[in-house]
Write a protein that holds these residues in place. Structure first.
Motif, PDB file in Angstrom:
ATOM      1  N   LEU A 142      -8.504   6.281   0.842  1.00  6.25           N
ATOM      2  CA  LEU A 142      -8.292   4.875   1.189  1.00  6.25           C
ATOM      3  C   LEU A 142      -8.264   4.747   2.715  1.00  6.25           C
ATOM      4  CD1 LEU A 142      -7.786   2.056  -0.044  1.00  6.25           C
ATOM      5  CD2 LEU A 142      -5.339   2.537   0.127  1.00  6.25           C
ATOM      6  N   ALA A 177       4.185   5.425   3.568  1.00  3.30           N
ATOM      7  CA  ALA A 177       4.127   6.267   2.378  1.00  3.30           C
ATOM      8  C   ALA A 177       4.796   7.617   2.616  1.00  3.30           C
ATOM      9  CB  ALA A 177       2.671   6.470   1.950  1.00  3.30           C
ATOM     10  N   LEU A 206       0.812  -1.211   0.000  1.00  2.00           N
ATOM     11  CA  LEU A 206       0.000   0.000   0.000  1.00  2.00           C
ATOM     12  C   LEU A 206       0.847   1.262   0.000  1.00  2.00           C
ATOM     13  CD1 LEU A 206      -2.876  -0.932   2.453  1.00  2.00           C
ATOM     14  CD2 LEU A 206      -3.054  -0.501   0.019  1.00  2.00           C
ATOM     15  N   ASP A 207       2.021   1.205   0.630  1.00  2.00           N
ATOM     16  CA  ASP A 207       2.839   2.416   0.678  1.00  2.00           C
ATOM     17  C   ASP A 207       3.218   2.864  -0.727  1.00  2.00           C
ATOM     18  OD1 ASP A 207       4.527   0.260   0.328  1.00  2.00           O
ATOM     19  OD2 ASP A 207       6.079   0.988   1.688  1.00  2.00           O
ATOM     20  N   ARG A 211       0.059   4.358  -2.493  1.00  2.00           N
ATOM     21  CA  ARG A 211      -0.308   5.685  -1.984  1.00  2.00           C
ATOM     22  C   ARG A 211       0.709   6.743  -2.375  1.00  2.00           C
ATOM     23  NH1 ARG A 211      -4.097   5.387   2.890  1.00  2.00           N
ATOM     24  NH2 ARG A 211      -3.308   7.452   3.339  1.00  2.00           N
ATOM     25  N   THR A 231       0.728   1.438   4.840  1.00  2.00           N
ATOM     26  CA  THR A 231       0.399   2.740   4.291  1.00  2.00           C
ATOM     27  C   THR A 231       1.106   3.850   5.051  1.00  2.00           C
ATOM     28  OG1 THR A 231      -1.531   3.165   5.691  1.00  2.00           O
ATOM     29  CG2 THR A 231      -1.901   1.927   3.679  1.00  2.00           C
ATOM     30  N   PRO A 271      -5.741   8.123  -3.233  1.00  2.00           N
ATOM     31  CA  PRO A 271      -5.056   7.614  -2.039  1.00  2.00           C
ATOM     32  C   PRO A 271      -5.597   8.195  -0.744  1.00  2.00           C
ATOM     33  CG  PRO A 271      -3.456   8.108  -3.750  1.00  2.00           C
ATOM     34  CD  PRO A 271      -4.786   8.623  -4.248  1.00  2.00           C
ATOM     35  N   GLU A 272      -6.027   9.452  -0.777  1.00  2.00           N
ATOM     36  CA  GLU A 272      -6.519  10.101   0.432  1.00  2.00           C
ATOM     37  C   GLU A 272      -7.814   9.493   0.951  1.00  2.00           C
ATOM     38  OE1 GLU A 272      -3.755  12.492  -1.766  1.00  2.00           O
ATOM     39  OE2 GLU A 272      -5.723  11.726  -2.403  1.00  2.00           O
TER      40      GLU A 272
END
Length: 274
Positions: free
Chosen positions: A232, A260, A205-206, A209, A257, A229-230
């Motif tokens: 999620l 990120a 996920l990182d 995002r 995440t 991404p915001e």
């Protein structure tokens, strides 16, 4: 614009993609995430017709990709370059020749196989390698390069196809963090500079995002999230990676995440354009 219209693909009794409807705006960088077996790879393979849908339409600029065959299908595959997790280079050939193989979809096959390339093609291959900081390695055998360098050679080969789309199937799954960053930086730079649509399956996920304008989350062959991404959120991650009985999966991916911001801080030039 690329559109999926109620697309389903099954392998025997296993439904890999189930009634998916999506549209991809030109110039986007889209990350597709989900558990192993969620349908991510099949989604990409449907786009370039490595597999064909059992139901539905895949439409690009008014043409139904699902019905293409022969020369039209070869032309379509040239327009949507594919990058694989395992690089798919010819190890015994030098880097420059591996890049030039990208011309096979738009040139006659026999001259390409005999390595009869024009001066213009060689110049284009050199330019692609230079963009990816690999020109000094042009005459090395492909198998002498690191994994990250080999994946960047694969990206250079994709560029030589002059594609409208780049499809990347887990391009950083086998790479260490530094090489993963270099590969994702390269894809993002190409997306921004060339306005080529990039659709990328990602296992972290990182990365999704940090690099993608849009994230599509899949579970059991269906799209369960589609947004920036915001947006999620934890509940969205829950829908993608687990149910109410599987909080560990959510915790693991939510923690991912949080990395990120660290990725972004390591890339100030990326932050400046996001």
């Amino acid at each position: 614009m690329l559109e999926f219209r109620n697309v389903t693909k099954a392998f025997g009794e296993t439904v890999a993609v189930n009634g998916v409807s999506l549209s991809f705006t030109p110039g986007q960088m889209v990350g597709v995430i989900g558990r192993s077996g969620a349908g991510k790879s099949t989604l990409l393979r449907l786009i370039n017709r490595l597999v064909s849908p059992g139901h539905g339409e895949i439409v690009f600029e008014g043409s139904n990709v699902a019905t293409l065959s022969g020369r039209d299908l070869r032309a379509w595959r040239a327009r949507c370059a594919m990058i694989f997790q395992q690089f798919n280079l010819v190890n015994r050939l030098d880097v420059l020749t591996n890049v030039l193989i990208g011309r096979i979809g738009t040139a006659h096959t026999l001259p390409v196989m005999l390595k009869h390339f024009s001066a213009a093609d060689r110049a284009a291959a050199g330019l692609a390698l230079d963009r990816l900081d690999l020109l000094p390695q042009a005459l090395q055998r492909a198998d002498t390069l690191s994994g990250g360098q080999q994946q960047r050679v694969a990206i250079a080969r994709a560029l030589l196809q002059n594609p409208s789309l780049i499809l990347a199937d887990e391009p950083i799954a086998s790479l260490d963090p530094r090489n993963a960053r270099l590969v994702m930086d390269a894809l993002r730079r190409i997306n921004r500079q060339d306005r080529i649509t990039v659709i990328c399956n990602l296992h972290t996920l990182d990365a999704a995002r940090a690099y993608c304008d849009r994230i599509v989350g899949m579970a059991h062959g269906r799209v369960v999230f589609d947004g920036t991404p915001e947006t999620l959120t934890r509940s969205a991650i829950q829908a993608i990676y687990g149910d109410e009985h599987d909080d560990d999966a959510v915790d693991e991916n939510l923690t991912s995440t949080m990395g990120a911001s660290l990725v972004a801080r390591a890339q100030p030039e990326l932050v400046a354009v996001m």
